[in-house]
Design a protein around this motif. Sequence first.
Motif, PDB file in Angstrom:
ATOM      1  N   ASP A  16       0.821  -1.210   0.000  1.00 51.10           N
ATOM      2  CA  ASP A  16       0.000   0.000   0.000  1.00 51.10           C
ATOM      3  C   ASP A  16       0.856   1.263   0.000  1.00 51.10           C
ATOM      4  O   ASP A  16       0.492   2.264  -0.628  1.00 51.10           O
ATOM      5  CB  ASP A  16      -0.962   0.000   1.181  1.00 51.10           C
ATOM      6  CG  ASP A  16      -2.092  -1.015   1.013  1.00 51.10           C
ATOM      7  OD1 ASP A  16      -2.280  -1.549  -0.108  1.00 51.10           O
ATOM      8  OD2 ASP A  16      -2.794  -1.278   2.006  1.00 51.10           O
ATOM      9  N   LEU A  19       2.080   1.599  -3.531  1.00 48.87           N
ATOM     10  CA  LEU A  19       0.970   1.997  -4.378  1.00 48.87           C
ATOM     11  C   LEU A  19       0.654   3.481  -4.205  1.00 48.87           C
ATOM     12  O   LEU A  19       0.401   4.193  -5.174  1.00 48.87           O
ATOM     13  CB  LEU A  19      -0.261   1.148  -4.060  1.00 48.87           C
ATOM     14  CG  LEU A  19      -1.509   1.371  -4.901  1.00 48.87           C
ATOM     15  CD1 LEU A  19      -1.223   1.224  -6.385  1.00 48.87           C
ATOM     16  CD2 LEU A  19      -2.601   0.415  -4.459  1.00 48.87           C
ATOM     17  N   GLU A  20       0.714   3.962  -2.985  1.00 46.77           N
ATOM     18  CA  GLU A  20       0.486   5.388  -2.728  1.00 46.77           C
ATOM     19  C   GLU A  20       1.527   6.245  -3.450  1.00 46.77           C
ATOM     20  O   GLU A  20       1.197   7.266  -4.063  1.00 46.77           O
ATOM     21  CB  GLU A  20       0.525   5.652  -1.224  1.00 46.77           C
ATOM     22  CG  GLU A  20       0.231   7.076  -0.851  1.00 46.77           C
ATOM     23  CD  GLU A  20       0.237   7.293   0.656  1.00 46.77           C
ATOM     24  OE1 GLU A  20       0.617   8.402   1.082  1.00 46.77           O
ATOM     25  OE2 GLU A  20      -0.128   6.365   1.403  1.00 46.77           O
ATOM     26  N   HIS A  23       0.741   6.202  -7.189  1.00 43.35           N
ATOM     27  CA  HIS A  23      -0.373   7.105  -7.490  1.00 43.35           C
ATOM     28  C   HIS A  23       0.093   8.562  -7.478  1.00 43.35           C
ATOM     29  O   HIS A  23      -0.317   9.359  -8.320  1.00 43.35           O
ATOM     30  CB  HIS A  23      -1.504   6.927  -6.481  1.00 43.35           C
ATOM     31  CG  HIS A  23      -2.363   5.743  -6.768  1.00 43.35           C
ATOM     32  ND1 HIS A  23      -2.972   5.019  -5.776  1.00 43.35           N
ATOM     33  CD2 HIS A  23      -2.737   5.147  -7.915  1.00 43.35           C
ATOM     34  CE1 HIS A  23      -3.675   4.035  -6.309  1.00 43.35           C
ATOM     35  NE2 HIS A  23      -3.540   4.092  -7.609  1.00 43.35           N
ATOM     36  N   HIS A  24       0.940   8.892  -6.520  1.00 43.38           N
ATOM     37  CA  HIS A  24       1.466  10.256  -6.427  1.00 43.38           C
ATOM     38  C   HIS A  24       2.242  10.611  -7.699  1.00 43.38           C
ATOM     39  O   HIS A  24       2.065  11.702  -8.264  1.00 43.38           O
ATOM     40  CB  HIS A  24       2.362  10.395  -5.194  1.00 43.38           C
ATOM     41  CG  HIS A  24       2.835  11.792  -4.975  1.00 43.38           C
ATOM     42  ND1 HIS A  24       3.990  12.269  -5.530  1.00 43.38           N
ATOM     43  CD2 HIS A  24       2.300  12.815  -4.256  1.00 43.38           C
ATOM     44  CE1 HIS A  24       4.158  13.529  -5.175  1.00 43.38           C
ATOM     45  NE2 HIS A  24       3.144  13.884  -4.401  1.00 43.38           N
ATOM     46  N   LEU A  26       1.911   9.290 -10.657  1.00 45.19           N
ATOM     47  CA  LEU A  26       0.987   9.392 -11.789  1.00 45.19           C
ATOM     48  C   LEU A  26       0.226  10.716 -11.781  1.00 45.19           C
ATOM     49  O   LEU A  26      -0.079  11.262 -12.833  1.00 45.19           O
ATOM     50  CB  LEU A  26       0.004   8.212 -11.781  1.00 45.19           C
ATOM     51  CG  LEU A  26       0.579   6.876 -12.230  1.00 45.19           C
ATOM     52  CD1 LEU A  26      -0.378   5.743 -11.898  1.00 45.19           C
ATOM     53  CD2 LEU A  26       0.894   6.911 -13.715  1.00 45.19           C
ATOM     54  N   ARG A  27      -0.064  11.227 -10.598  1.00 44.33           N
ATOM     55  CA  ARG A  27      -0.802  12.487 -10.496  1.00 44.33           C
ATOM     56  C   ARG A  27       0.069  13.704 -10.763  1.00 44.33           C
ATOM     57  O   ARG A  27      -0.379  14.665 -11.393  1.00 44.33           O
ATOM     58  CB  ARG A  27      -1.426  12.625  -9.099  1.00 44.33           C
ATOM     59  CG  ARG A  27      -2.749  11.934  -8.943  1.00 44.33           C
ATOM     60  CD  ARG A  27      -3.470  12.362  -7.670  1.00 44.33           C
ATOM     61  NE  ARG A  27      -2.699  12.085  -6.474  1.00 44.33           N
ATOM     62  CZ  ARG A  27      -2.801  10.974  -5.737  1.00 44.33           C
ATOM     63  NH1 ARG A  27      -3.630  10.031  -6.086  1.00 44.33           N
ATOM     64  NH2 ARG A  27      -2.074  10.811  -4.660  1.00 44.33           N
ATOM     65  N   PHE A  41       0.293   3.011 -14.970  1.00 41.52           N
ATOM     66  CA  PHE A  41      -1.129   2.914 -14.665  1.00 41.52           C
ATOM     67  C   PHE A  41      -1.556   1.448 -14.595  1.00 41.52           C
ATOM     68  O   PHE A  41      -2.275   1.042 -13.679  1.00 41.52           O
ATOM     69  CB  PHE A  41      -1.956   3.661 -15.716  1.00 41.52           C
ATOM     70  CG  PHE A  41      -3.429   3.591 -15.458  1.00 41.52           C
ATOM     71  CD1 PHE A  41      -4.018   4.384 -14.484  1.00 41.52           C
ATOM     72  CD2 PHE A  41      -4.227   2.718 -16.175  1.00 41.52           C
ATOM     73  CE1 PHE A  41      -5.374   4.309 -14.227  1.00 41.52           C
ATOM     74  CE2 PHE A  41      -5.582   2.639 -15.924  1.00 41.52           C
ATOM     75  CZ  PHE A  41      -6.167   3.434 -14.948  1.00 41.52           C
ATOM     76  N   ALA A  44      -0.334  -0.025 -11.412  1.00 42.27           N
ATOM     77  CA  ALA A  44      -1.165   0.397 -10.280  1.00 42.27           C
ATOM     78  C   ALA A  44      -2.443  -0.435 -10.209  1.00 42.27           C
ATOM     79  O   ALA A  44      -2.873  -0.821  -9.112  1.00 42.27           O
ATOM     80  CB  ALA A  44      -1.495   1.878 -10.386  1.00 42.27           C
ATOM     81  N   CYS A  45      -3.024  -0.737 -11.349  1.00 42.20           N
ATOM     82  CA  CYS A  45      -4.251  -1.556 -11.359  1.00 42.20           C
ATOM     83  C   CYS A  45      -3.986  -2.941 -10.783  1.00 42.20           C
ATOM     84  O   CYS A  45      -4.779  -3.451  -9.975  1.00 42.20           O
ATOM     85  CB  CYS A  45      -4.800  -1.669 -12.776  1.00 42.20           C
ATOM     86  SG  CYS A  45      -5.474  -0.127 -13.411  1.00 42.20           S
ATOM     87  N   GLU A  48      -3.451  -2.668  -7.028  1.00 38.65           N
ATOM     88  CA  GLU A  48      -4.722  -2.478  -6.322  1.00 38.65           C
ATOM     89  C   GLU A  48      -5.450  -3.804  -6.161  1.00 38.65           C
ATOM     90  O   GLU A  48      -6.012  -4.087  -5.087  1.00 38.65           O
ATOM     91  CB  GLU A  48      -5.591  -1.469  -7.059  1.00 38.65           C
ATOM     92  CG  GLU A  48      -5.083  -0.052  -6.951  1.00 38.65           C
ATOM     93  CD  GLU A  48      -5.722   0.898  -7.946  1.00 38.65           C
ATOM     94  OE1 GLU A  48      -6.588   0.476  -8.742  1.00 38.65           O
ATOM     95  OE2 GLU A  48      -5.333   2.084  -7.935  1.00 38.65           O
TER      96      GLU A  48
END
Length: 67
Positions: A16, A19-20, A23-24, A26-27, A41, A44-45, A48
């Motif tokens: 996790d 993954l966080e 995500h950061h 990617l954003r 991406f 990440a899928c 998850e």
Amino acid sequence: MEPWQERVIAEKVELDDRLERLHHALRFRTDLDPAQRDLMFRQACYMEAYSSTLRERIEAFSKSNPE
């Protein structure tokens, strides 16, 4: 709690966290190559889904061993 159960929990915590951070990236990273962004991406899928599976396993610990 069994040692293997503790390892599953530790694995989920580590996953996790990774993954966080993914995500950061990617954003907020605007310099990523589109092909790399797509791969990240997709990664990440999968992460998850894996995290969700680990969560289900952890929830099952308490159902199979009520204290």
